[in-house]
Design an enzyme around this catalytic site. Structure first.
Site, PDB file in Angstrom:
ATOM      1  CE1 TYR A  28      80.729  29.945  19.681  1.00  0.00           C
ATOM      2  CE2 TYR A  28      82.969  29.107  19.613  1.00  0.00           C
ATOM      3  CZ  TYR A  28      81.935  29.789  19.024  1.00  0.00           C
ATOM      4  OH  TYR A  28      82.101  30.300  17.764  1.00  0.00           O
ATOM      5  CE  LYS A  68      66.250  36.266  17.316  1.00  0.00           C
ATOM      6  NZ  LYS A  68      65.701  37.137  16.305  1.00  0.00           N
TER       7      LYS A  68
HETATM    8  C1  IPM Z   1      86.980  32.478  15.929  1.00  0.00           C
HETATM    9  C2  IPM Z   1      86.876  31.110  15.305  1.00  0.00           C
HETATM   10  C3  IPM Z   1      86.741  30.073  16.403  1.00  0.00           C
HETATM   11  C4  IPM Z   1      85.436  30.360  17.141  1.00  0.00           C
HETATM   12  C5  IPM Z   1      86.800  28.615  15.939  1.00  0.00           C
HETATM   13  C6  IPM Z   1      88.056  28.313  15.181  1.00  0.00           C
HETATM   14  C7  IPM Z   1      86.613  27.658  17.076  1.00  0.00           C
HETATM   15  O1  IPM Z   1      85.841  31.057  14.392  1.00  0.00           O
HETATM   16  O2  IPM Z   1      87.909  32.706  16.723  1.00  0.00           O
HETATM   17  O3  IPM Z   1      86.141  33.325  15.624  1.00  0.00           O
HETATM   18  O4  IPM Z   1      84.362  29.910  16.710  1.00  0.00           O
HETATM   19  O5  IPM Z   1      85.509  31.030  18.164  1.00  0.00           O
END
Ligand code: IPM
Ligand code: MG
Length: 341
Positions: free
Chosen positions: A135, A177
């Site tokens: 992320y 994984k």
């Molecule tokens: C979550 C959501 C978020 C994520 C999105 C909205 C960025 O799916 O909080 O699970 O991927 O973390």
């Protein structure tokens, strides 16, 4: 207590408004409402305006509805996305630990697509690492390709492992994984070290992410605490939510270091298809507010009261459309308020 409300997009404003009505019944809160996500892009061109971030940093807790929607969907890396607001906030507040409890309420055992005997007894917690991994890694794009980098450092894995071991009642299942990814092999070694050095009495097992996806459906009641990296946690927590019958039921807490404000939000997202129609299920946000009371303010009696009011609302048979009924957001909120009297 100073609570920043970030209603956001889609059904976010509806479920947050419902929840403040319920919160006002159990305590005295000062609210400040700010923009985030698509709503902030529309008003400001920025999914996380400086004013929003400053208010959150100064707050005792943050209650968020949802961000995102088709209006802002784009694959153009130069355009702002609503999700950047939420991701930026998680990073800025240092919210590395995302707790997503999954416990089907007795009244909803038959609302799950899984058979009752499979899910009975399920009471698990997904502990998702929230500020690292793919992320937040380097991202690159050119005409011929794209890169998302996945990286984890030892302190990042150690601190989330501590959260998981402390939350465990029976065991910790660390999901990775490790048969493919270097970050996963590293993750596994670090989690083993934390367990051996600090929690030698807590059983630790390792499970591959694909297998976990399968086992969650096959034998959900066997899990206690699942600890995993950001992306696997994102996917597995949506899957685990369906055990409860509806993703509309799942709350979450995102916590950082002691003394910093936590962020509390339902897992379900903005549900643009039903936004503005007054039929969104507010219960996950109300349950997120209960997590705020418990984890943010140390008010466990009030948190228990909210949870049991939600429980009794469902026992009475109230069902919003996501649970197969036709109750409105208002009716669900009124029912919870009624049970808080
Ligand atoms: C979550 C959501 C978020 C994520 C999105 C909205 C960025 O799916 O909080 O699970 O991927 O973390
Ligand atoms: Mg998600």
């Amino acid at each position: 207590m100073n609570v920043v409300l970030l209603p956001g997009d889609g059904i976010g404003p509806e479920v947050v408004a419902a929840t403040t009505r319920v919160l006002d019944r159990v305590g005295d809160f000062d609210y400040e409402t700010h923009l985030i996500g698509g709503a902030a892009i529309d008003a400001d061109g920025n999914p996380l305006p400086d004013r929003t971030l400053a208010a959150c940093e100064a707050a005792d807790a943050v209650l968020l509805g949802a961000v995102g929607g088709p209006k802002w969907d784009t694959t153009d890396p130069a355009k702002p996305r609503p999700e950047q607001g939420l991701l930026g906030l998680r990073k800025a507040l240092g919210l590395f630990a995302n707790l997503r409890p999954v416990k089907p309420l007795t009244a909803l055992l038959d609302a799950s697509p899984l058979k009752r005997d499979r899910i009975e007894g399920t009471d698990l917690l997904v502990v998702r690492e929230l500020t690292g991994g793919i992320y937040f890694g380097r991202k690159e794009r050119n005409a011929d390709g794209a890169i998302d980098e996945c990286a984890y450092t030892r302190p990042e894995v150690e601190r989330i492992a501590h959260v998981a071991f402390r939350a465990a009642r029976r065991k910790v299942t660390s999901v990775d994984k490790a048969n493919v990814m270097e970050t996963s092999r590293f993750w596994r070694e670090v989690v083993v070290g934390v367990g051996r050095d600090t929690y030698p009495d807590v059983p630790l097992e390792h499970m591959l992410a694909d297998n976990t996806a399968m086992q969650l459906i096959a034998r959900p009641a066997d899990f206690d605490v699942i600890v995993t990296e950001n992306l696997f946690g994102d996917m597995l927590s949506d899957e685990a939510a369906m055990i409860t019958g509806s993703i509309g039921m799942l709350p979450s807490a995102s916590l950082g270091e002691e003394g910093r404000p936590g962020l509390f939000e339902p897992v379900h997202g903005s549900a643009p298809d039903i936004a503005g129609r007054g039929i969104a299920n507010p219960l996950a946000t109300i349950l997120s507010a209960a997590m705020m009371l418990r984890h943010g303010f140390g008010s466990s009696a009030e948190a228990d009261a909210l949870e049991s009011a939600v429980d009794r609302t469902l026992q009475d048979g109230l069902r919003t459309p996501d649970l197969g009924g036709d109750a409105t957001t208002d009716q669900a909120t009124e029912a919870v308020l009624e049970h808080l009297k």
